[in-house]
Design a protein around this motif. Structure first.
Motif, PDB file in Angstrom:
ATOM      1  N   TRP A  65      10.159 -25.318  14.096  1.00 40.26           N
ATOM      2  CA  TRP A  65       9.775 -26.693  13.688  1.00 40.26           C
ATOM      3  C   TRP A  65      10.178 -26.955  12.247  1.00 40.26           C
ATOM      4  N   ASN A  66       9.817 -26.047  11.373  1.00 44.16           N
ATOM      5  CA  ASN A  66      10.126 -26.247   9.951  1.00 44.16           C
ATOM      6  C   ASN A  66      11.633 -26.309   9.711  1.00 44.16           C
ATOM      7  N   VAL A  69      12.801 -29.700  10.719  1.00 39.24           N
ATOM      8  CA  VAL A  69      12.302 -30.783   9.867  1.00 39.24           C
ATOM      9  C   VAL A  69      12.876 -30.727   8.466  1.00 39.24           C
ATOM     10  N   THR A  70      12.951 -29.512   7.927  1.00 40.40           N
ATOM     11  CA  THR A  70      13.305 -29.383   6.509  1.00 40.40           C
ATOM     12  C   THR A  70      14.801 -29.245   6.273  1.00 40.40           C
ATOM     13  N   LYS A  82      17.466 -33.016  16.993  1.00 43.49           N
ATOM     14  CA  LYS A  82      16.270 -32.680  16.209  1.00 43.49           C
ATOM     15  C   LYS A  82      15.018 -32.909  17.051  1.00 43.49           C
ATOM     16  N   ARG A  86      12.023 -30.207  18.068  1.00 45.89           N
ATOM     17  CA  ARG A  86      10.580 -30.449  17.935  1.00 45.89           C
ATOM     18  C   ARG A  86       9.899 -30.305  19.295  1.00 45.89           C
ATOM     19  N   LYS A 115       4.280 -36.238  16.140  1.00 49.57           N
ATOM     20  CA  LYS A 115       5.609 -36.366  15.529  1.00 49.57           C
ATOM     21  C   LYS A 115       6.727 -36.174  16.563  1.00 49.57           C
TER      22      LYS A 115
END
Length: 921
Positions: A65-66, A69-70, A82, A86, A115
């Motif tokens: 996940w990170n 996202v990042t 993306k 997720r 999200k």
């Protein structure tokens, strides 16, 4: 990178997924790996991961996940990919904990579900989003129960409840967004209204929910769902009013304007009042020109009385709106046929803005409106005012002058179209007054051309000529200028000037592009000018000029049917004149011109026709017409064999588009025969061996084609009297003989056996066999023998033809009095002399000159033998000469004494050389 998921997923494989995605940040295989991972996540459940602890699964899911996202990997993976990452991470996290999950884990799952669902909504997959929003709702309920169970005080419980409700608000808004995307208005409105009820506890979310409902209103309006759109926009306005600090009056007015537009677009009279109320409210919230204009549209749609419209337009003037805005309102009034209010408003506008630099815009619009409503007198007054102002310092800008020209030209064009040429001229004169004497604008040349066209229709030739001269001075390379020059020259009967104009037009034709605003002609292709020029010249009796225009039209038109029509018209014009011309260089040029035209017709016939003309019958009819023309022209070229050949070949090629019936086959056969004959004749005269070879090869090609046609033709009837086969044989023999064909003998083997050949044919073969550069005396000998044999076989021998053939044979065997022993033994030569003598004895009418020639030929042969000391042969041949002497008629007395004396001397000489008789070989 290949990642394999199976029903049992080991910790090693999971670790490889995360590790590879993180470490290979820029690998081109990442999108493929993401798609495979997303596809396989549906096969994974907690039981298949029994070997992995919850903490390990959560750690890997959070890392995934990170990373999604990042990491800024927008250049590598898309927003949809993306969302897929997720999706996978969220599914993995939700497998852990179950009912015994900690509050922290539940919060994490709620956040990730929210999200992930929002991510799917943003990429357009609301169906996927719903399952994550439902999971988030379930997580919120689970979290709420846990919080209530452990809350120690009422204050603490309230705080925890508010935190949960804040997330609930977000999930509900997201669900509304997903439902709206799926067209589920009922579910979307329910979720949105629940959010609206929660705003008292979360006032800071007012702006967010206001914009969300506005966006829903915009989308449904685009989809023409006016009822739903009006609901969402009403909610947006109501929500926006709840917090004037976060939603300003400009935004509220914007919402109300769209709401009014939705009511108006609903196109139901019962909603016009609602639309008017909404726009009035919008204008109170924040006055905007768009709101005032929309109000005018609503008023006009509701068909209110003119008095109320007067009040509305006066309100606009009091609000000090811009000139452009006022003019747009005036045009709106006129478009809705409210002329009374529109003209009144225009009067007020012109007065109100009279000192403005842009007042010209208002004046021009006023004039245009008057002209559209046929208020021509008032329009002319306004134009005169503008002209006066233009001349006294209040000049219009260049752009506005151009607009005025367009208005005047449009009005003139409308008058021209209804054939009111005098009125069209009046409007053009107004336009002309805005041009200065030294102005070089090409539009001025265009104006002069348009005026010239009006003058021509009014039969005012001098004025038209003056206008065209002015146009030519300013724009001589314009095709329309030259067209008018052409028309005037034709009307004046000046053929030379007309021809120069049409030639100039032809030179300008290719690069020129049609101009705008030309009268009538501007709608046609430039090539059409040539068609119009030809028609105009014909109507005015200028046939030579018309012919030239038709010739150019055929050259440049891309429409095959138009080209063929032009060419047919051209031939009808030119042929009568050409056929009466004496042989001269001028006639040759005309014939060359017609040859070019026929080649053009051939080219166009080979192209596809457009429309109905594409039928084979139509093309065959056209081909028949041009085929006959080519044939007739070939016949007229008796003194020019080269041109004759070209016309016959064209006639043959054109006939190939016609059905192959007997008539066409006969025509094709004749064309090819004539062409081959000309090539053979030219080959005989060729100055070089190369040229001769080229001509003979070409003739041979036509001979072969002709033989194919002849074989087809013979199947259609009896052609026993047709000499075609004999001619083909002779032509082919001549070509092969002159080209020293090594297979000539094999070719003749079949010829000798043909039963139908006549003596004349064999005589011609004999002649061709020794005609330079051919030299086949043996073939000539064989042919002449067959010819003589055929003569003798007839019941009644033709002594004149026989004597001529015999002459040729003996001349071949005994050239210059010297027998050719290699070609034929002397005994055989003697036999031919005997045959001739026999015919002379037994047939009347043998030419006396031929008998004399045979006598001299045999005497000279005897003398030749005497010189070779062959005395017996000498006496024999000289004795033969005496036998021919006996059959001379009127000439016998002239030669008798001389020959007898010579013969006596010869005999005496022979007696003195008695021993030499045995020396003869």
């Amino acid at each position: 990178m290949v990642i394999w998921f199976t029903a049992l997923l080991s910790s090693i494989v999971i670790s490889e997924i995360v590790e590879n995605l993180i470490l290979r940040d820029n690998s081109p295989s990442i999108p493929e790996a993401i798609d495979r991972l997303f596809a396989d996540i549906a096969n994974i459940n907690r039981e298949s991961m029994a070997e992995i602890q919850d903490a390990q699964v959560e750690e890997m899911a959070v890392n995934l996940w990170n990373w999604a996202v990042t990491k800024r990997v927008g250049l590598i993976i898309s927003e949809e990919q993306k969302a897929k990452l997720r999706h996978v991470a969220c599914k993995l996290v939700c497998m852990c904990g179950g009912s015994a999950a900690s509050e922290e884990a539940i919060r994490r799952q709620i956040l990730m579900n929210m999200k992930t669902g929002k991510g799917w909504v943003d990429v357009g997959n609301a169906v996927f989003a719903d399952q994550f929003f439902e999971a988030a709702m379930a997580g919120l309920e689970q979290l709420y129960v846990k919080l209530m169970q452990r809350s120690s005080t009422e204050v603490h419980m309230t705080l925890q409840k508010i935190a949960v409700e804040r997330d609930l608000f977000k999930v509900l808004s997201y669900q509304a967004e997903a439902a709206c995307a799926q067209g589920d208005f009922q579910r979307a409105s329910t979720c949105a209204l629940r959010c609206k009820d929660m705003l008292m506890r979360f006032p800071k979310m007012t702006g967010y929910l206001h914009i969300l409902c506005y966006n829903f209103g915009v989308e449904t309006h685009k989809q023409s769902k006016y009822e739903e759109s009006s609901f969402w926009l009403s909610q947006s306005y109501d929500i926006g009013k709840m917090d004037k600090n976060s939603v300003g009056p400009e935004m509220l007015a914007k919402v109300l304007r769209l709401l009014a537009t939705a009511y108006l677009d609903w196109d139901d009279r019962e909603y016009y009042d609602k639309a008017l109320s909404a726009i009035n409210l919008a204008n109170k919230e924040h006055l905007n020109p768009a709101g005032l204009f929309l109000k005018m549209k609503i008023l006009l749609k509701s068909e209110i009385a003119n008095e109320e419209l007067f009040e509305a337009v006066m309100e606009i003037m009091h609000l000090d709106m811009s000139l452009d805005f006022c003019l747009n309102v005036a045009k709106l009034l006129m478009d809705h046929e409210r002329e009374a209010v529109g003209f009144y408003f225009m009067k007020i506008i012109c007065e109100h803005f009279k000192s403005s630099e842009d007042i010209g815009k208002a004046l021009l619009l006023h004039i245009d409106m008057l002209l559209q409503r046929k208020e021509e007198l008032l329009a002319k007054e306004k134009i005169e005012e503008i002209i006066l102002g233009h001349q006294t310092g209040r000049q219009l800008t260049t752009d506005l002058v151009g607009c005025l020209h367009n208005i005047l030209w449009r009005k003139a064009a409308r008058s021209f179209e209804v054939q009111n040429y005098a009125d069209a001229l009046n409007w053009y004169y107004y336009s002309l007054r805005f041009y200065t004497a030294d102005q070089t604008d090409l539009d001025l040349a265009k104006l002069r051309r348009n005026m010239a066209s009006c003058y021509l229709h009014l039969k005012q030739l001098d004025k038209a000529k003056e206008a065209v001269m002015e146009a030519e001075r300013r724009d001589p390379t314009n095709i329309f200028t030259q067209f008018y020059v052409f028309k005037i020259a034709v009307l004046e009967g000046n053929s030379g000037r007309a021809l120069r104009a049409i030639t100039t037009l032809e030179k300008l034709l290719i690069p020129e592009v049609p101009e705008e605003n030309e009268l009538l002609l501007d709608r046609e292709s430039p090539v059409m000018l040539l068609s119009l020029a030809a028609q105009f010249a014909l109507e005015n009796g200028q046939q030579i000029v018309a012919g030239k225009a038709l010739e150019y039209l055929a050259r440049y038109s891309e429409d095959p049917q138009q080209v063929l029509t032009a060419l047919k018209c051209l031939f009808r014009l030119v042929l009568p004149r050409v056929s009466q011309m004496p042989e001269s260089e001028s006639k040759k040029k005309e014939m060359d011109r017609l040859l070019t035209c026929l080649n053009t017709a051939l080219l166009k016939l080979s192209q596809s026709f457009s429309g109905e003309a594409s039928t084979s019958d139509s093309r065959a009819n056209e081909a028949h017409w041009f085929r006959k023309i080519a044939w007739n022209l070939a016949v007229q070229c008796g003194k020019d064999p080269v041109a004759m050949r070209e016309f016959f070949i064209l006639s043959y090629k054109l006939s190939q588009f016609c059905p192959s019936d007997q008539v066409i086959l006969i025509a094709q056969k004749t064309c090819l025969l004539m062409a081959a004959a000309v090539d053979l004749e030219q080959g005989r005269k060729a100055s070089t061996a190369f040229e001769q070879t080229e001509l003979l090869n070409r003739a041979l090609e036509q001979i072969h084609k002709c033989r194919e046609i002849w074989n087809l033709l013979k199947e259609t009837g009896d052609f026993s009297s047709d000499p075609c086969e004999t001619l083909l044989l002779l032509y082919e023999f001549e070509v092969k003989a002159k080209m020293n064909d090594p297979f000539l003998d094999s070719f003749l083997e079949s010829v000798w056996e043909l039963p139908h050949l006549e003596s004349k044919t064999f005589e011609i073969i004999a002649s061709l066999a020794v005609e330079m550069p051919a030299h086949y005396p043996s073939i000539a000998l064989k042919a002449l023998k067959r010819a003589l044999l055929l003569y003798k076989k007839k019941e009644s021998i033709d002594v004149l033809k026989y004597s001529k053939c015999m002459h040729n044979l003996i001349n071949l065997l005994v050239p210059d009095g010297v027998p050719d022993s290699e070609l034929c033994p002397l005994e055989e030569v003697w036999g031919h002399f005997e045959d001739a003598l026999s015919v002379i004895i037994h047939t009347e009418g043998y030419p006396e000159a031929e008998v004399l020639w045979l006598m001299i030929k045999s005497w000279n042969t005897g003398i030749y033998m005497y010189g070779r000391r062959k005395y017996v042969s000498a006496e024999k041949w000289c004795g033969l000469a005496l036998r021919f002497l006996d059959h001379l008629g009127s000439l016998k007395r002239s030669y008798e004494t001389q020959v007898n004396t010579l013969y006596s001397e010869l005999v005496e000489a022979l007696d003195r050389k008695k021993g030499s008789l045995f020396n003869e070989e």
